[in-house]
Design a protein around this motif. Structure first.
Motif, PDB file in Angstrom:
ATOM      1  N   THR A   4       0.855  -1.182   0.000  1.00  0.00           N
ATOM      2  CA  THR A   4       0.000   0.000   0.000  1.00  0.00           C
ATOM      3  C   THR A   4       0.891   1.231   0.000  1.00  0.00           C
ATOM      4  O   THR A   4       2.029   1.191   0.479  1.00  0.00           O
ATOM      5  CB  THR A   4      -0.928   0.042   1.232  1.00  0.00           C
ATOM      6  OG1 THR A   4      -0.133  -0.013   2.418  1.00  0.00           O
ATOM      7  CG2 THR A   4      -1.919  -1.104   1.227  1.00  0.00           C
ATOM      8  N   THR A   5       0.361   2.312  -0.540  1.00  0.00           N
ATOM      9  CA  THR A   5       1.136   3.548  -0.548  1.00  0.00           C
ATOM     10  C   THR A   5       0.490   4.555   0.384  1.00  0.00           C
ATOM     11  O   THR A   5      -0.725   4.582   0.550  1.00  0.00           O
ATOM     12  CB  THR A   5       1.242   4.150  -1.962  1.00  0.00           C
ATOM     13  OG1 THR A   5      -0.066   4.345  -2.484  1.00  0.00           O
ATOM     14  CG2 THR A   5       2.038   3.250  -2.881  1.00  0.00           C
ATOM     15  N   ASN A   6       1.337   5.347   0.993  1.00  0.00           N
ATOM     16  CA  ASN A   6       0.912   6.369   1.933  1.00  0.00           C
ATOM     17  C   ASN A   6       1.796   7.574   1.665  1.00  0.00           C
ATOM     18  O   ASN A   6       2.912   7.628   2.179  1.00  0.00           O
ATOM     19  CB  ASN A   6       1.066   5.853   3.362  1.00  0.00           C
ATOM     20  CG  ASN A   6       0.671   6.873   4.392  1.00  0.00           C
ATOM     21  OD1 ASN A   6       0.267   7.984   4.062  1.00  0.00           O
ATOM     22  ND2 ASN A   6       0.807   6.511   5.649  1.00  0.00           N
ATOM     23  N   ARG A   7       1.327   8.485   0.851  1.00  0.00           N
ATOM     24  CA  ARG A   7       2.115   9.625   0.385  1.00  0.00           C
ATOM     25  C   ARG A   7       3.369   9.129  -0.303  1.00  0.00           C
ATOM     26  O   ARG A   7       3.297   8.412  -1.278  1.00  0.00           O
ATOM     27  CB  ARG A   7       2.399  10.601   1.506  1.00  0.00           C
ATOM     28  CG  ARG A   7       1.150  11.249   2.037  1.00  0.00           C
ATOM     29  CD  ARG A   7       1.490  12.368   2.961  1.00  0.00           C
ATOM     30  NE  ARG A   7       0.259  12.873   3.543  1.00  0.00           N
ATOM     31  CZ  ARG A   7       0.221  13.618   4.603  1.00  0.00           C
ATOM     32  NH1 ARG A   7       1.333  13.964   5.201  1.00  0.00           N
ATOM     33  NH2 ARG A   7      -0.929  14.036   5.063  1.00  0.00           N
ATOM     34  N   VAL A  11       4.319   0.814   1.940  1.00  0.00           N
ATOM     35  CA  VAL A  11       4.202  -0.044   3.115  1.00  0.00           C
ATOM     36  C   VAL A  11       4.005  -1.474   2.627  1.00  0.00           C
ATOM     37  O   VAL A  11       3.043  -1.770   1.917  1.00  0.00           O
ATOM     38  CB  VAL A  11       3.021   0.402   4.012  1.00  0.00           C
ATOM     39  CG1 VAL A  11       2.925  -0.490   5.238  1.00  0.00           C
ATOM     40  CG2 VAL A  11       3.170   1.869   4.394  1.00  0.00           C
ATOM     41  N   ASP A  41       8.512   0.982   4.002  1.00  0.00           N
ATOM     42  CA  ASP A  41       8.255   0.508   5.359  1.00  0.00           C
ATOM     43  C   ASP A  41       8.214  -1.019   5.356  1.00  0.00           C
ATOM     44  O   ASP A  41       7.313  -1.623   4.778  1.00  0.00           O
ATOM     45  CB  ASP A  41       6.945   1.085   5.879  1.00  0.00           C
ATOM     46  CG  ASP A  41       6.726   0.825   7.355  1.00  0.00           C
ATOM     47  OD1 ASP A  41       7.233  -0.205   7.865  1.00  0.00           O
ATOM     48  OD2 ASP A  41       6.056   1.642   8.003  1.00  0.00           O
TER      49      ASP A  41
END
Length: 101
Positions: A4-7, A11, A41
């Motif tokens: 998943t991407t977060n900015r 992750v 991450d």
């Protein structure tokens, strides 16, 4: 492998190995096109094989050529030891862990 991407962060969870490396590389290249620095991450990564480590090192070198950084977050102690005792320690940047009291 879940990704998943977060900015500007990617992750990951599960196993980063030959089966998932292409997918992760594609996501990293997408993030590289939008951000100067990218964080990966690895907190929930169960295991990483040589294919995954090589892909991360190659991506880091590619970004470094442009003055950008790929930073690994949440590396478990075993992974930190593997990185410390191999030549990729000069290529991979690990996020410093906060000191514990």
């Amino acid at each position: 492998m879940e990704a998943t991407t977060n900015r500007e962060a990617l992750v990951l969870a599960g196993r980063l190995d030959g089966r998932s490396t292409a997918m992760v590389r594609e996501i990293l290249h997408s993030l590289m096109s939008r951000f100067d620095d990218v964080v990966v991450d690895l907190t929930d990564v169960e295991s990483i094989d040589v294919t995954g480590l090589t892909m991360l090192a190659a991506t880091s070198k590619l970004m470094e050529r442009d003055g950008r950084h790929l930073v690994l977050r949440g590396c478990r102690p075993a992974l930190r030891r593997v990185i410390a005792f191999t030549r990729i320690r000069h290529v991979l940047e690990l996020e410093r862990q906060a000191a514990t009291a």
